[in-house]
Design a protein around this motif. Structure first.
Motif, PDB file in Angstrom:
ATOM      1  N   SER A 205       0.825  -1.208   0.000  1.00 35.11           N
ATOM      2  CA  SER A 205       0.000   0.000   0.000  1.00 35.11           C
ATOM      3  C   SER A 205       0.860   1.259   0.000  1.00 35.11           C
ATOM      4  O   SER A 205       2.003   1.264   0.480  1.00 35.11           O
ATOM      5  CB  SER A 205      -0.930   0.015   1.219  1.00 35.11           C
ATOM      6  N   ILE A 206       0.308   2.329  -0.525  1.00 38.42           N
ATOM      7  CA  ILE A 206       1.013   3.602  -0.606  1.00 38.42           C
ATOM      8  C   ILE A 206       1.133   4.243   0.774  1.00 38.42           C
ATOM      9  O   ILE A 206       2.152   4.849   1.099  1.00 38.42           O
ATOM     10  CB  ILE A 206       0.293   4.544  -1.592  1.00 38.42           C
ATOM     11  N   ILE A 207       0.097   4.116   1.602  1.00 40.71           N
ATOM     12  CA  ILE A 207       0.119   4.680   2.953  1.00 40.71           C
ATOM     13  C   ILE A 207       0.299   3.545   3.956  1.00 40.71           C
ATOM     14  O   ILE A 207      -0.452   2.570   3.942  1.00 40.71           O
ATOM     15  CB  ILE A 207      -1.175   5.455   3.255  1.00 40.71           C
ATOM     16  N   MET A 208       1.309   3.670   4.797  1.00 41.72           N
ATOM     17  CA  MET A 208       1.587   2.674   5.829  1.00 41.72           C
ATOM     18  C   MET A 208       1.612   3.353   7.191  1.00 41.72           C
ATOM     19  O   MET A 208       1.551   4.576   7.288  1.00 41.72           O
ATOM     20  CB  MET A 208       2.919   1.984   5.541  1.00 41.72           C
ATOM     21  N   ASN A 209       1.699   2.553   8.231  1.00 43.20           N
ATOM     22  CA  ASN A 209       1.801   3.091   9.577  1.00 43.20           C
ATOM     23  C   ASN A 209       2.990   4.054   9.645  1.00 43.20           C
ATOM     24  O   ASN A 209       4.086   3.728   9.183  1.00 43.20           O
ATOM     25  CB  ASN A 209       2.006   1.942  10.570  1.00 43.20           C
ATOM     26  N   PRO A 210       2.811   5.253  10.200  1.00 41.30           N
ATOM     27  CA  PRO A 210       3.906   6.230  10.250  1.00 41.30           C
ATOM     28  C   PRO A 210       5.172   5.710  10.921  1.00 41.30           C
ATOM     29  O   PRO A 210       6.277   6.191  10.646  1.00 41.30           O
ATOM     30  CB  PRO A 210       3.302   7.393  11.047  1.00 41.30           C
ATOM     31  N   ARG A 211       5.037   4.716  11.781  1.00 49.14           N
ATOM     32  CA  ARG A 211       6.209   4.151  12.453  1.00 49.14           C
ATOM     33  C   ARG A 211       7.166   3.496  11.453  1.00 49.14           C
ATOM     34  O   ARG A 211       8.366   3.362  11.733  1.00 49.14           O
ATOM     35  CB  ARG A 211       5.760   3.128  13.491  1.00 49.14           C
ATOM     36  N   VAL A 212       6.629   3.083  10.310  1.00 50.52           N
ATOM     37  CA  VAL A 212       7.488   2.510   9.270  1.00 50.52           C
ATOM     38  C   VAL A 212       8.585   3.489   8.893  1.00 50.52           C
ATOM     39  O   VAL A 212       9.761   3.119   8.752  1.00 50.52           O
ATOM     40  CB  VAL A 212       6.654   2.141   8.023  1.00 50.52           C
ATOM     41  N   TRP A 213       8.217   4.768   8.755  1.00 44.60           N
ATOM     42  CA  TRP A 213       9.163   5.777   8.280  1.00 44.60           C
ATOM     43  C   TRP A 213      10.094   6.249   9.390  1.00 44.60           C
ATOM     44  O   TRP A 213      11.188   6.753   9.104  1.00 44.60           O
ATOM     45  CB  TRP A 213       8.395   6.939   7.650  1.00 44.60           C
ATOM     46  N   GLU A 214       9.677   6.068  10.632  1.00 42.29           N
ATOM     47  CA  GLU A 214      10.602   6.311  11.732  1.00 42.29           C
ATOM     48  C   GLU A 214      11.674   5.221  11.752  1.00 42.29           C
ATOM     49  O   GLU A 214      12.868   5.504  11.896  1.00 42.29           O
ATOM     50  CB  GLU A 214       9.845   6.321  13.065  1.00 42.29           C
ATOM     51  N   ALA A 215      11.244   3.976  11.601  1.00 39.70           N
ATOM     52  CA  ALA A 215      12.187   2.865  11.613  1.00 39.70           C
ATOM     53  C   ALA A 215      13.164   2.928  10.438  1.00 39.70           C
ATOM     54  O   ALA A 215      14.352   2.642  10.599  1.00 39.70           O
ATOM     55  CB  ALA A 215      11.422   1.537  11.589  1.00 39.70           C
TER      56      ALA A 215
ATOM     57  N   ARG B  38       4.195   7.225   0.739  1.00 42.76           N
ATOM     58  CA  ARG B  38       5.516   6.604   0.796  1.00 42.76           C
ATOM     59  C   ARG B  38       6.530   7.346  -0.069  1.00 42.76           C
ATOM     60  O   ARG B  38       6.259   7.719  -1.200  1.00 42.76           O
ATOM     61  CB  ARG B  38       5.446   5.134   0.393  1.00 42.76           C
ATOM     62  N   GLY B  39       7.703   7.562   0.509  1.00 50.79           N
ATOM     63  CA  GLY B  39       8.775   8.241  -0.210  1.00 50.79           C
ATOM     64  C   GLY B  39       9.582   7.305  -1.078  1.00 50.79           C
ATOM     65  O   GLY B  39      10.382   7.731  -1.914  1.00 50.79           O
ATOM     66  N   GLU B  40       9.391   6.003  -0.882  1.00 53.88           N
ATOM     67  CA  GLU B  40       9.993   4.950  -1.693  1.00 53.88           C
ATOM     68  C   GLU B  40       9.132   3.714  -1.524  1.00 53.88           C
ATOM     69  O   GLU B  40       8.382   3.592  -0.545  1.00 53.88           O
ATOM     70  CB  GLU B  40      11.431   4.657  -1.243  1.00 53.88           C
ATOM     71  N   ILE B  41       9.212   2.786  -2.462  1.00 50.19           N
ATOM     72  CA  ILE B  41       8.385   1.589  -2.355  1.00 50.19           C
ATOM     73  C   ILE B  41       9.092   0.479  -1.578  1.00 50.19           C
ATOM     74  O   ILE B  41       8.484  -0.539  -1.244  1.00 50.19           O
ATOM     75  CB  ILE B  41       7.965   1.080  -3.749  1.00 50.19           C
ATOM     76  N   THR B  42      10.364   0.698  -1.258  1.00 48.14           N
ATOM     77  CA  THR B  42      11.205  -0.313  -0.621  1.00 48.14           C
ATOM     78  C   THR B  42      10.618  -0.880   0.667  1.00 48.14           C
ATOM     79  O   THR B  42      10.592  -2.099   0.870  1.00 48.14           O
ATOM     80  CB  THR B  42      12.583   0.292  -0.300  1.00 48.14           C
ATOM     81  N   GLN B  43      10.176   0.010   1.559  1.00 50.43           N
ATOM     82  CA  GLN B  43       9.788  -0.431   2.893  1.00 50.43           C
ATOM     83  C   GLN B  43       8.569  -1.342   2.894  1.00 50.43           C
ATOM     84  O   GLN B  43       8.382  -2.142   3.812  1.00 50.43           O
ATOM     85  CB  GLN B  43       9.555   0.779   3.803  1.00 50.43           C
ATOM     86  N   GLY B  44       7.729  -1.252   1.867  1.00 42.10           N
ATOM     87  CA  GLY B  44       6.589  -2.146   1.765  1.00 42.10           C
ATOM     88  C   GLY B  44       7.004  -3.601   1.638  1.00 42.10           C
ATOM     89  O   GLY B  44       6.263  -4.509   2.026  1.00 42.10           O
ATOM     90  N   VAL B  45       8.200  -3.822   1.087  1.00 40.40           N
ATOM     91  CA  VAL B  45       8.737  -5.182   0.993  1.00 40.40           C
ATOM     92  C   VAL B  45       9.239  -5.638   2.356  1.00 40.40           C
ATOM     93  O   VAL B  45       8.899  -6.722   2.845  1.00 40.40           O
ATOM     94  CB  VAL B  45       9.873  -5.249  -0.045  1.00 40.40           C
ATOM     95  N   HIS B  46      10.047  -4.813   3.008  1.00 43.95           N
ATOM     96  CA  HIS B  46      10.721  -5.237   4.231  1.00 43.95           C
ATOM     97  C   HIS B  46       9.755  -5.468   5.396  1.00 43.95           C
ATOM     98  O   HIS B  46       9.964  -6.376   6.204  1.00 43.95           O
ATOM     99  CB  HIS B  46      11.787  -4.219   4.615  1.00 43.95           C
ATOM    100  N   VAL B  47       8.686  -4.658   5.490  1.00 40.93           N
ATOM    101  CA  VAL B  47       7.738  -4.882   6.588  1.00 40.93           C
ATOM    102  C   VAL B  47       6.935  -6.165   6.382  1.00 40.93           C
ATOM    103  O   VAL B  47       6.348  -6.685   7.330  1.00 40.93           O
ATOM    104  CB  VAL B  47       6.779  -3.673   6.766  1.00 40.93           C
TER     105      VAL B  47
END
Length: 339
Positions: free
Chosen positions: A65-75, A153-162
């Motif tokens: 998804s394009i919008i994820m939990n904001p904690r994703v971007w902190e991590a 999302r500023g990149e699509i990368t984190q959607g994979v790692h979470v």
């Protein structure tokens, strides 16, 4: 007229790319792909998916998804480190990225430099640089006072790692393996430009490839993916003379990168980034394990080891590939008027 200017004009006339909402004056950094443009980008994405996923047995796909939990971007470090240093002209009020002025990594304040940097537009005095976060904010909720802040999302990368552990559990893939994704990302670029080269909304094609946390072995895989991605462009029809690798110096790497190379395209005698190949170490899974308090380790049934994998990433912009494909294919015929 430069090649980029010619391609920009041609793209609009032929229906490749239009300025977004042009009848209302447009909006900087936003573009619409027209009838021919959408066919070109679809061909690029289809070829990427065929090569990177469908023709391999060690890569699976995902569409996060394009919008994820904001904690994703902190991590991931984006809320802290996803910034550009910006300066403003006190006279004409234009804003510039410091690296575009050729003063990257300058010492603060600017007045301490022996050669004072002037505004390239009017020669006016520049302000001290300020850090500007590139994440695009949005708000969720139906009641104004109860809306929660989130980010596009500023990149699509984190959607994979979470989703790393869920992919392991549902597909039974074994390291080494990769997860590919194609999708939209958003950045609050202050100085978008270069036609569709630097946009605020863009589409990425990425592979996150998980390997054992062995320095020698992961470096070997890193080199293999560098060559595979360069060959992909050659197979797609790009001229070899217009492509090269550029290594990022340690001080210019992203906060997560142990090693980083760009595949660059020669546009108007200036090399431009088209794709990045990065050795991310275990940054992403380690940080998400720390922030989520969930176990992100991989259990190797053969060696009976449990570890956080290293990640090799390839990341390309669909729009940039399309732009450089148009540039690479562009030719002008000299017509002689015979009487």
């Amino acid at each position: 007229m430069t090649l980029l200017e010619k391609i920009s004009n041609l793209a609009k006339r032929r229906g490749f790319v239009y300025p977004s909402s042009e009848i209302y004056g447009g909006i900087a950094g936003m573009w619409d792909f027209g009838p021919l443009g959408v066919e070109l980008t679809r061909n690029i994405k289809n070829e990427f998916w065929r090569t990177m996923v469908q023709s391999r047995d060690d890569v699976v796909g995902i569409d996060a998804s394009i919008i994820m939990n904001p904690r994703v971007w902190e991590a991931s470090g984006h809320t802290e480190a996803f910034t550009d240093p910006l300066v403003d002209c006190k006279k004409c009020k234009r804003r510039f990225r410091e690296d575009h002025l050729g003063i990257s990594n300058f010492q603060f304040p600017i007045s301490n430099k022996k050669e004072k940097i002037k505004c390239p537009e009017c020669g006016g005095e520049l302000t001290e640089p300020r850090q500007f976060n590139l994440l695009v904010e949005t708000f969720l909720g139906s009641v104004e006072v109860q809306k929660e802040k989130a980010y596009l999302r500023g990149e699509i990368t984190q959607g994979v790692h979470v989703n790393f552990k869920q992919i392991l559990d549902s597909t039974r893939v074994k390291i080494p393996f990769g997860v590919a994704q194609i999708g939209k990302a958003f950045r609050n670029e202050i100085t978008p430009g270069g036609f569709i080269f630097r946009c605020r909304e863009f589409e990425q094609m990425e592979l996150q490839y998980y390997v054992k946390p062995d320095k020698k072995e992961s470096q070997k895989v890193f080199e293999e993916w560098k060559e595979r991605r360069l060959q992909w462009y050659l197979d797609f029809g790009f001229s070899k003379k217009n492509l090269r690798f550029k290594e990022h110096a340690p001080e210019s790497r992203a906060h997560y990168a142990q090693a980083a190379f760009d595949i660059e395209y020669n546009l108007d005698d200036e090399w431009k980034e088209m794709e990045g190949v990065h050795h991310r170490g275990d940054w992403d899974v380690r940080r998400h394990q720390e922030y989520s308090k969930k176990d992100m380790t991989y259990y190797d049934e053969e060696t009976k080891e449990r570890y956080l994998p290293y990640i090799i990433e390839t990341s390309a912009g669909v729009g940039r590939v399309a732009l450089f494909a148009l540039c690479d294919a562009y030719q002008e015929e000299k017509i002689t008027n015979h009487k």
